[in-house]
Design a protein around this motif. Structure first.
Motif, PDB file in Angstrom:
ATOM      1  N   GLY A  29       0.808  -1.211   0.000  1.00  0.00           N
ATOM      2  CA  GLY A  29       0.000   0.000   0.000  1.00  0.00           C
ATOM      3  C   GLY A  29       0.841   1.260   0.000  1.00  0.00           C
ATOM      4  O   GLY A  29       0.521   2.243  -0.675  1.00  0.00           O
ATOM      5  N   THR A  30       1.948   1.230   0.729  1.00  0.00           N
ATOM      6  CA  THR A  30       2.854   2.383   0.748  1.00  0.00           C
ATOM      7  C   THR A  30       3.416   2.653  -0.643  1.00  0.00           C
ATOM      8  O   THR A  30       3.555   3.806  -1.067  1.00  0.00           O
ATOM      9  CB  THR A  30       4.008   2.129   1.739  1.00  0.00           C
ATOM     10  OG1 THR A  30       3.475   1.933   3.049  1.00  0.00           O
ATOM     11  CG2 THR A  30       4.984   3.293   1.756  1.00  0.00           C
ATOM     12  N   LEU A  84      -0.586   3.232  -3.161  1.00  0.00           N
ATOM     13  CA  LEU A  84      -1.792   4.048  -3.046  1.00  0.00           C
ATOM     14  C   LEU A  84      -1.585   5.512  -3.396  1.00  0.00           C
ATOM     15  O   LEU A  84      -2.449   6.125  -4.032  1.00  0.00           O
ATOM     16  CB  LEU A  84      -2.387   3.899  -1.647  1.00  0.00           C
ATOM     17  CG  LEU A  84      -3.004   2.520  -1.384  1.00  0.00           C
ATOM     18  CD1 LEU A  84      -3.560   2.438   0.025  1.00  0.00           C
ATOM     19  CD2 LEU A  84      -4.096   2.210  -2.389  1.00  0.00           C
ATOM     20  N   ARG A 118      -3.985   5.155  -6.981  1.00  0.00           N
ATOM     21  CA  ARG A 118      -5.428   5.139  -6.727  1.00  0.00           C
ATOM     22  C   ARG A 118      -6.171   6.088  -7.658  1.00  0.00           C
ATOM     23  O   ARG A 118      -7.386   5.959  -7.826  1.00  0.00           O
ATOM     24  CB  ARG A 118      -5.731   5.430  -5.269  1.00  0.00           C
ATOM     25  CG  ARG A 118      -5.451   6.838  -4.820  1.00  0.00           C
ATOM     26  CD  ARG A 118      -5.441   6.961  -3.311  1.00  0.00           C
ATOM     27  NE  ARG A 118      -6.742   6.691  -2.724  1.00  0.00           N
ATOM     28  CZ  ARG A 118      -6.942   6.642  -1.398  1.00  0.00           C
ATOM     29  NH1 ARG A 118      -5.931   6.818  -0.568  1.00  0.00           N
ATOM     30  NH2 ARG A 118      -8.140   6.412  -0.919  1.00  0.00           N
ATOM     31  N   ALA A 164      -4.542  -1.043  -6.882  1.00  0.00           N
ATOM     32  CA  ALA A 164      -4.875  -0.040  -5.867  1.00  0.00           C
ATOM     33  C   ALA A 164      -6.240  -0.318  -5.246  1.00  0.00           C
ATOM     34  O   ALA A 164      -6.426  -0.190  -4.022  1.00  0.00           O
ATOM     35  CB  ALA A 164      -4.844   1.354  -6.479  1.00  0.00           C
ATOM     36  N   LEU A 174      -6.060  -3.047  -2.701  1.00  0.00           N
ATOM     37  CA  LEU A 174      -5.468  -2.575  -1.451  1.00  0.00           C
ATOM     38  C   LEU A 174      -6.446  -1.689  -0.685  1.00  0.00           C
ATOM     39  O   LEU A 174      -6.554  -1.783   0.544  1.00  0.00           O
ATOM     40  CB  LEU A 174      -4.176  -1.822  -1.761  1.00  0.00           C
ATOM     41  CG  LEU A 174      -3.016  -2.735  -2.193  1.00  0.00           C
ATOM     42  CD1 LEU A 174      -1.950  -1.948  -2.937  1.00  0.00           C
ATOM     43  CD2 LEU A 174      -2.408  -3.429  -0.987  1.00  0.00           C
ATOM     44  N   LEU A 175      -7.183  -0.837  -1.401  1.00  0.00           N
ATOM     45  CA  LEU A 175      -8.203  -0.019  -0.756  1.00  0.00           C
ATOM     46  C   LEU A 175      -9.316  -0.884  -0.169  1.00  0.00           C
ATOM     47  O   LEU A 175      -9.888  -0.562   0.881  1.00  0.00           O
ATOM     48  CB  LEU A 175      -8.793   0.972  -1.768  1.00  0.00           C
ATOM     49  CG  LEU A 175      -7.953   2.202  -2.084  1.00  0.00           C
ATOM     50  CD1 LEU A 175      -8.534   2.936  -3.286  1.00  0.00           C
ATOM     51  CD2 LEU A 175      -7.918   3.146  -0.881  1.00  0.00           C
ATOM     52  N   LYS A 223      -8.559  -1.911   3.243  1.00  0.00           N
ATOM     53  CA  LYS A 223      -8.777  -0.823   4.194  1.00  0.00           C
ATOM     54  C   LYS A 223     -10.263  -0.576   4.421  1.00  0.00           C
ATOM     55  O   LYS A 223     -10.698  -0.293   5.545  1.00  0.00           O
ATOM     56  CB  LYS A 223      -8.107   0.456   3.682  1.00  0.00           C
ATOM     57  CG  LYS A 223      -6.583   0.429   3.700  1.00  0.00           C
ATOM     58  CD  LYS A 223      -6.021   1.726   3.166  1.00  0.00           C
ATOM     59  CE  LYS A 223      -4.503   1.770   3.252  1.00  0.00           C
ATOM     60  NZ  LYS A 223      -4.046   1.844   4.677  1.00  0.00           N
ATOM     61  N   ASP A 272     -14.515   5.146  -2.559  1.00  0.00           N
ATOM     62  CA  ASP A 272     -13.201   5.335  -3.173  1.00  0.00           C
ATOM     63  C   ASP A 272     -12.780   4.089  -3.943  1.00  0.00           C
ATOM     64  O   ASP A 272     -12.195   4.174  -5.030  1.00  0.00           O
ATOM     65  CB  ASP A 272     -12.170   5.674  -2.099  1.00  0.00           C
ATOM     66  CG  ASP A 272     -10.959   6.417  -2.655  1.00  0.00           C
ATOM     67  OD1 ASP A 272     -10.943   6.681  -3.873  1.00  0.00           O
ATOM     68  OD2 ASP A 272     -10.037   6.731  -1.883  1.00  0.00           O
ATOM     69  N   VAL A 273     -13.076   2.913  -3.377  1.00  0.00           N
ATOM     70  CA  VAL A 273     -12.785   1.666  -4.094  1.00  0.00           C
ATOM     71  C   VAL A 273     -13.542   1.643  -5.419  1.00  0.00           C
ATOM     72  O   VAL A 273     -12.968   1.354  -6.483  1.00  0.00           O
ATOM     73  CB  VAL A 273     -13.180   0.433  -3.248  1.00  0.00           C
ATOM     74  CG1 VAL A 273     -12.949  -0.852  -4.047  1.00  0.00           C
ATOM     75  CG2 VAL A 273     -12.379   0.396  -1.953  1.00  0.00           C
ATOM     76  N   THR A 283     -12.198   4.182  -7.961  1.00  0.00           N
ATOM     77  CA  THR A 283     -10.919   3.728  -8.523  1.00  0.00           C
ATOM     78  C   THR A 283     -11.159   2.726  -9.647  1.00  0.00           C
ATOM     79  O   THR A 283     -10.555   2.804 -10.723  1.00  0.00           O
ATOM     80  CB  THR A 283     -10.039   3.101  -7.423  1.00  0.00           C
ATOM     81  OG1 THR A 283      -9.782   4.077  -6.412  1.00  0.00           O
ATOM     82  CG2 THR A 283      -8.716   2.604  -7.992  1.00  0.00           C
TER      83      THR A 283
END
Length: 255
Positions: free
Chosen positions: A124-125, A128, A132, A143, A146-147, A150, A160-161, A164
């Protein structure tokens, strides 16, 4: 498959004849990108001897050669299959050039735990902040995954997912399936859930095996549609006999 030996020979000779120069690297990068793309498209690596020049290019700094060598180790073509070596090459390529494609392959390996312990936080680091908002299908799809992780703990992120994924659903059917799943499972209205079902159905019709499985379950339980045991059975059986689509190479979306 294109015969790459003449170009490989010319570039290897240039690399060793002018060891202090790097003029050959852009040509090696383009050649290795072509080779990698063809490898993904055909699923074949016809000449094991091609692996050694690729290795030499990688050793001398070609980022595309590092990535291609990583793909070869992952698939067991030209080299003995070695997932750990594969991801080490992806990491080396990213650290050497900070290129977006290298970032993607390295983060994907971390997310999936391929050849390295799964590290969702590190993936994610890497991803994202850069991907994203991307319109590159592979980047946006990773992305979104990974979202999704979260969003399981923070429901405010589901939109947001979906956003994207929405940027790439027309060019990447797996994203259409995932976007449909978001609407089906987290939509607030009947209309949203039916829209999610329609997206999953469209992805299934475009050959996404996971969408076929999801569609079968929808028909079985009547989620987003009317219950239909016949359709549930049809899509379950179709998923069992359908070959997953080939993996797409990063550069295929850079026309």
């Amino acid at each position: 498959m294109t015969h790459f030996k003449p170009a490989l020979t010319v570039l290897v000779n240039a690399m060793y004849e002018f060891p202090q120069d790097s003029f050959w690297q852009p040509f090696a990068d383009r050649l290795c990108d072509r080779m990698a793309r063809q490898l993904f498209m055909s699923g074949k690596w016809l000449d094991a001897a091609w692996a050694e020049p690729v290795h030499q290019f990688a050793e001398h700094g070609s980022v595309s050669a590092m990535l291609l060598e990583g793909h070869l180790y992952a698939a067991g073509y030209g080299f003995q299959r070695n997932a750990a070596r594969s991801v080490a090459l992806y990491q080396k390529a990213f650290e050497a050039g900070q290129r977006r494609d290298a970032r993607f392959y390295y983060a994907e390996a971390l997310f999936q735990g391929q050849g390295v312990p799964q590290d969702i936080e590190k993936a994610g680091t890497l991803v994202l902040a850069f991907m994203r908002r991307s319109r590159h299908p592979l980047e946006a799809y990773l992305a979104a995954h990974l979202l999704w992780r979260k969003a399981e703990h923070d429901p405010a992120l589901w939109q947001d997912v979906y956003d994207t994924l929405s940027r790439v659903v027309e060019t990447f059917p797996p994203a259409k399936n995932l976007a449909g799943m978001v609407l089906l499972n987290h939509g607030q209205t009947t209309k949203e859930r039916r829209t999610g079902f329609a997206a999953i159905k469209a992805a299934a019709e475009e050959g996404v095996v996971e969408a076929m499985k999801s569609l079968s379950q929808c028909y079985l339980e009547g989620v987003g549609c009317e219950k239909d045991l016949h359709q549930a059975t049809f899509w379950k059986q179709k998923a069992m006999v359908t070959e997953p689509p080939r993996r797409r190479h990063y550069t295929e979306f850079e026309e």
